[in-house]
Design an enzyme around this catalytic site. Sequence first.
Site, mmCIF file in Angstrom:
data_model
loop_
_atom_site.group_PDB
_atom_site.id
_atom_site.type_symbol
_atom_site.label_atom_id
_atom_site.label_comp_id
_atom_site.label_asym_id
_atom_site.label_seq_id
_atom_site.Cartn_x
_atom_site.Cartn_y
_atom_site.Cartn_z
ATOM 1 N N HIS A 146 9.612 -33.332 6.127
ATOM 2 C CA HIS A 146 9.840 -33.407 6.956
ATOM 3 C C HIS A 146 10.141 -34.737 7.074
ATOM 4 O O HIS A 146 10.208 -35.760 6.387
ATOM 5 C CB HIS A 146 8.353 -33.545 7.814
ATOM 6 C CG HIS A 146 8.136 -33.678 9.194
ATOM 7 N ND1 HIS A 146 8.173 -34.922 10.053
ATOM 8 C CD2 HIS A 146 7.607 -33.015 10.373
ATOM 9 C CE1 HIS A 146 8.211 -34.968 10.845
ATOM 10 N NE2 HIS A 146 8.303 -34.189 11.330
ATOM 11 N N GLU B 287 15.411 -30.422 13.259
ATOM 12 C CA GLU B 287 14.613 -31.751 13.488
ATOM 13 C C GLU B 287 15.089 -33.476 13.987
ATOM 14 O O GLU B 287 15.380 -33.998 12.745
ATOM 15 C CB GLU B 287 13.152 -31.710 13.171
ATOM 16 C CG GLU B 287 11.544 -30.547 13.333
ATOM 17 C CD GLU B 287 11.205 -31.263 13.492
ATOM 18 O OE1 GLU B 287 10.239 -31.287 14.077
ATOM 19 O OE2 GLU B 287 10.680 -32.128 12.559
ATOM 20 N N GLY C 101 9.454 -37.099 18.724
ATOM 21 C CA GLY C 101 8.911 -38.291 19.327
ATOM 22 C C GLY C 101 8.717 -39.546 20.616
ATOM 23 O O GLY C 101 8.206 -40.182 20.434
HETATM 24 P P1 13P Z 1 7.438 -34.517 18.717
HETATM 25 O O1 13P Z 1 6.783 -32.821 18.925
HETATM 26 O O2 13P Z 1 5.912 -35.202 18.436
HETATM 27 O O3 13P Z 1 8.278 -34.942 18.481
HETATM 28 O O4 13P Z 1 7.278 -33.982 16.919
HETATM 29 C C1 13P Z 1 8.100 -32.776 16.039
HETATM 30 C C2 13P Z 1 7.526 -33.164 15.076
HETATM 31 O O5 13P Z 1 7.455 -33.765 14.301
HETATM 32 C C3 13P Z 1 7.332 -31.268 14.668
HETATM 33 O O6 13P Z 1 6.846 -31.294 13.097
#
Ligand code: 13P
Length: 256
Positions: free
Chosen positions: A97, A169, A175
């Site tokens: 991540h 991502e 976020g």
């Molecule tokens: P958010 O949905 O809060 O943007 O986070 C995404 C995330 O990092 C999922 O692994």
Amino acid sequence: MNNKIIIANWKTYLSVFESEEIVREVLKFVKKQKDMPELVFCPTFTAIPSVAKIIGGSGKMKLGAQNMNWRDRGPFTGEVSPITLKEFGCEFVILGHSERRVHYHETDLEIHERIKLALEYGLIPVVCVGETAEERRAGRRDEVVRRQVTESLGILDLKGSERIIIAYEPVWAIGSGQAVAADDVESSHMSIRQTIIDNYSESEFNLHFQIIYGGSVDAANLEGFLEKEIVSGVLVGSASSRTESLISIIDGCINY
Ligand code: 13P
């Protein structure tokens, strides 16, 4: 049949008690549904045992971890072994991540070691990749993601029903409340698919890989992503850590 995946990454948003509460509420909703997407909870490590008890044999909800060590046993203070994840019924593990890459300096090589070990233990790795805002501005999205995919996967000898999920991502979308446009997500997914085909083969891609999107996913923008055939599902952070918004996302995934 609904074949999309929702993975809830609860990061460190919730206490054990709060995690249990959400799972109980979601279970009530899920029990009434016939055509469920694959739904995976990734709670904080210490909540895994009690969440495992609640989802029990429901069959409609699965369990994952947010990380794991790259060795199964030994002197690794503070790390978590795949052995203990399996003991509590985890089937998935998020690896690489961007929050791990940024705050804990995880490298693609370490992520590769974790992927290999996860597969050895029969866990499904959810491997996260994505560019920063700066890299995107410089037009380097595909180059960065291609490198992360190539180096973290390396050359794996994939067998039988082994499965790997790549989560696209972008760091800037996480976020931020600023999700990537659905067409842009589609083109990144195509580029990831091509990278895997180049490094493996098209038939191996079809047999072993899926690509999902994460970054400010919520019930309002979900449909745009799911409509794209190449998007196998979503990895959701903050919107999955509140009961109502998680239920809306599951509902959206059932009815898109
Ligand atoms: P958010 O949905 O809060 O943007 O986070 C995404 C995330 O990092 C999922 O692994």
